[in-house]
Scaffold this active site. Structure first.
Site, PDB file in Angstrom:
ATOM      1  N   HIS A 145      53.048  88.880   8.458  1.00 60.13           N
ATOM      2  CA  HIS A 145      54.028  87.924   7.922  1.00 60.13           C
ATOM      3  C   HIS A 145      55.122  87.611   8.933  1.00 60.13           C
ATOM      4  O   HIS A 145      55.623  88.521   9.602  1.00 60.13           O
ATOM      5  CB  HIS A 145      54.722  88.519   6.693  1.00 60.13           C
ATOM      6  CG  HIS A 145      53.907  88.555   5.454  1.00 60.13           C
ATOM      7  ND1 HIS A 145      52.863  89.416   5.253  1.00 60.13           N
ATOM      8  CD2 HIS A 145      53.999  87.820   4.312  1.00 60.13           C
ATOM      9  CE1 HIS A 145      52.357  89.218   4.049  1.00 60.13           C
ATOM     10  NE2 HIS A 145      53.015  88.255   3.463  1.00 60.13           N
ATOM     11  N   ASN A 147      52.778  95.402  13.655  1.00 60.06           N
ATOM     12  CA  ASN A 147      53.080  94.968  12.287  1.00 60.06           C
ATOM     13  C   ASN A 147      53.641  96.101  11.437  1.00 60.06           C
ATOM     14  O   ASN A 147      54.643  95.940  10.750  1.00 60.06           O
ATOM     15  CB  ASN A 147      51.803  94.409  11.654  1.00 60.06           C
ATOM     16  CG  ASN A 147      51.986  93.989  10.210  1.00 60.06           C
ATOM     17  OD1 ASN A 147      53.055  93.513   9.828  1.00 60.06           O
ATOM     18  ND2 ASN A 147      50.944  94.165   9.405  1.00 60.06           N
ATOM     19  N   ASP A 206      70.246  83.241  23.974  1.00 61.16           N
ATOM     20  CA  ASP A 206      70.049  82.409  25.174  1.00 61.16           C
ATOM     21  C   ASP A 206      68.679  82.666  25.804  1.00 61.16           C
ATOM     22  O   ASP A 206      67.976  81.726  26.192  1.00 61.16           O
ATOM     23  CB  ASP A 206      71.126  82.712  26.226  1.00 61.16           C
ATOM     24  CG  ASP A 206      72.435  81.986  25.936  1.00 61.16           C
ATOM     25  OD1 ASP A 206      72.423  81.003  25.162  1.00 61.16           O
ATOM     26  OD2 ASP A 206      73.464  82.400  26.496  1.00 61.16           O
ATOM     27  N   GLU A 246      66.105  81.070  23.758  1.00 61.58           N
ATOM     28  CA  GLU A 246      66.120  79.614  23.946  1.00 61.58           C
ATOM     29  C   GLU A 246      65.357  79.244  25.219  1.00 61.58           C
ATOM     30  O   GLU A 246      64.630  78.255  25.265  1.00 61.58           O
ATOM     31  CB  GLU A 246      67.558  79.084  23.977  1.00 61.58           C
ATOM     32  CG  GLU A 246      68.215  79.154  22.590  1.00 61.58           C
ATOM     33  CD  GLU A 246      69.578  78.473  22.512  1.00 61.58           C
ATOM     34  OE1 GLU A 246      70.223  78.292  23.572  1.00 61.58           O
ATOM     35  OE2 GLU A 246      69.991  78.124  21.384  1.00 61.58           O
ATOM     36  N   ASP A 291      66.676  74.972  20.583  1.00 61.34           N
ATOM     37  CA  ASP A 291      68.123  75.196  20.460  1.00 61.34           C
ATOM     38  C   ASP A 291      68.375  75.842  19.110  1.00 61.34           C
ATOM     39  O   ASP A 291      68.307  75.189  18.075  1.00 61.34           O
ATOM     40  CB  ASP A 291      68.889  73.875  20.582  1.00 61.34           C
ATOM     41  CG  ASP A 291      70.397  74.074  20.440  1.00 61.34           C
ATOM     42  OD1 ASP A 291      70.861  75.241  20.430  1.00 61.34           O
ATOM     43  OD2 ASP A 291      71.119  73.065  20.321  1.00 61.34           O
ATOM     44  N   PHE A 292      68.622  77.143  19.131  1.00 61.00           N
ATOM     45  CA  PHE A 292      68.909  77.855  17.894  1.00 61.00           C
ATOM     46  C   PHE A 292      70.374  77.677  17.502  1.00 61.00           C
ATOM     47  O   PHE A 292      71.246  77.487  18.359  1.00 61.00           O
ATOM     48  CB  PHE A 292      68.599  79.349  18.050  1.00 61.00           C
ATOM     49  CG  PHE A 292      67.146  79.615  18.348  1.00 61.00           C
ATOM     50  CD1 PHE A 292      66.170  79.373  17.378  1.00 61.00           C
ATOM     51  CD2 PHE A 292      66.752  80.084  19.585  1.00 61.00           C
ATOM     52  CE1 PHE A 292      64.827  79.610  17.655  1.00 61.00           C
ATOM     53  CE2 PHE A 292      65.411  80.329  19.860  1.00 61.00           C
ATOM     54  CZ  PHE A 292      64.447  80.091  18.891  1.00 61.00           C
ATOM     55  N   GLN A 299      78.527  78.958  19.402  1.00 59.62           N
ATOM     56  CA  GLN A 299      77.156  79.197  19.903  1.00 59.62           C
ATOM     57  C   GLN A 299      77.202  79.818  21.290  1.00 59.62           C
ATOM     58  O   GLN A 299      76.507  80.789  21.576  1.00 59.62           O
ATOM     59  CB  GLN A 299      76.384  77.881  20.020  1.00 59.62           C
ATOM     60  CG  GLN A 299      75.700  77.413  18.769  1.00 59.62           C
ATOM     61  CD  GLN A 299      74.873  76.171  19.051  1.00 59.62           C
ATOM     62  OE1 GLN A 299      73.840  76.243  19.718  1.00 59.62           O
ATOM     63  NE2 GLN A 299      75.314  75.034  18.551  1.00 59.62           N
ATOM     64  N   GLU A 353      75.539  83.455  21.616  1.00 54.80           N
ATOM     65  CA  GLU A 353      74.148  83.373  22.079  1.00 54.80           C
ATOM     66  C   GLU A 353      73.902  84.148  23.362  1.00 54.80           C
ATOM     67  O   GLU A 353      72.755  84.422  23.715  1.00 54.80           O
ATOM     68  CB  GLU A 353      73.727  81.909  22.235  1.00 54.80           C
ATOM     69  CG  GLU A 353      73.574  81.209  20.886  1.00 54.80           C
ATOM     70  CD  GLU A 353      73.067  79.790  20.974  1.00 54.80           C
ATOM     71  OE1 GLU A 353      72.946  79.265  22.090  1.00 54.80           O
ATOM     72  OE2 GLU A 353      72.799  79.210  19.902  1.00 54.80           O
TER      73      GLU A 353
END
Ligand code: MN
Ligand code: MN
Length: 292
Positions: free
Chosen positions: A130, A161, A261, A264, A270-271, A280, A284
């Site tokens: 999941h 997992n 970062d 990303e 771009d979170f 951010q 980040e």
């Protein structure tokens, strides 16, 4: 050089630039209210509140937006798995519904596309792993069953997992029990993992990619927070990327801490794009200490 010797046109231009920059910074500071889906309680808010990391939409088959009350995801048709899944963990999603184990094709996959089936995982040496965990969505049987749709599942090394990834999932719920809500974005990147039967790049005759790494971002906010402006430079964020191998489980999740970062850079996304830009930038680049 004194101000008097600078031609008027340059002085005016400087003032204009300064005012523009000021407006730009002010604009970036505005956080966004999180709009509850109508008919749901405040805490059952938009799972995409922090932003759409890849600008997923229904026009791109490999960045295809699938949205349901329980989570939102970007599906990749050519990989047969999600790029990312985004959701919010809060007590309103928790209850005592049983784990349904109802793995099944996602009915929101467009007609004509291959829809992964549970049998595609049988005897492959990989778990049906999941992204949004079953245990994060057990208020109702319907909520829990949504996590078993195969767009929310990736081929995951069994020890990954059941050990290191699970420990981080348990930690998310511990954060919740301690009075927080947690925004979570989880995804799968790269190609090729090592399961119980060794290395593989894909299952189901190439239609189901085995990702090289599973990554996750947690943004920890006080329970009931309803505005991205409440995410500040002091907000705790936890980011990890854990190779999709059996031996990855030899270490704890804290060994895989990284910055948003870095994720990303890994993903090209771009979170937290709905979070004020200056905030951010600060959160980040931080790597969490892993205290639990
Ligand atoms: Mn799992
Ligand atoms: Mn960002």
């Amino acid at each position: 050089m004194s101000a008097k010797s600078i031609p008027m046109v340059y002085q005016l231009r400087s003032i204009f630039l300064a005012v523009s920059l000021g407006l730009l910074i002010t604009g970036c500071r505005v956080g966004r209210p999180i709009t509850p889906v109508s008919g749901t309680s405040l805490n059952r808010v938009d799972n995409l509140a922090l932003g759409n990391p890849s600008q997923a939409s229904v026009s791109d088959p490999n960045n295809y937006l699938i949205s349901r009350p329980q989570y939102v995801l970007s599906y990749n048709r050519s990989r047969g798995i999600a790029n990312w899944v985004s959701w919010r963990l809060s007590p309103s999603w928790k209850g005592d519904s049983r784990r349904t184990n109802d793995f099944r094709p996602d009915p929101l996959i467009p007609a004509g596309w291959y829809a992964v089936r549970t049998g595609d995982y049988t005897n492959t040496g990989f778990d049906r792993g999941h992204l949004c965990p079953s245990d994060d969505r057990d208020a109702t049987p319907e909520d829990n069953a949504a996590t078993f749709l195969l767009t929310n599942i990736v081929p995951q090394a069994p020890r990954h997992n059941r050990e290191v990834w699970k420990a981080l999932e348990d930690y998310e719920r511990q954060l919740m029990s301690n009075g927080n809500d947690v925004y979570i974005i989880a995804g799968a990147s790269g190609t090729g993992g090592t399961g119980q039967n060794g290395f593989a790049t894909a299952l189901a005759n190439g239609k189901l990619t085995v990702p090289a790494t599973l990554w996750k971002i947690l943004v920890v906010v006080p329970a009931g927070s309803d505005n991205t402006f409440q995410i500040t430079a002091n907000t705790r964020v936890i980011a990890v990327t854990i190779p999709n191998t059996q031996t990855a489980a030899d270490k704890t999740w804290q060994a895989y801490l990284t910055s948003i970062d870095a994720l990303e850079t890994l993903t090209g996304y771009d979170f937290l794009s709905n979070v004020p830009t200056d905030v951010q930038q600060l959160i980040e680049l931080r790597i969490d200490g892993g205290n639990s």
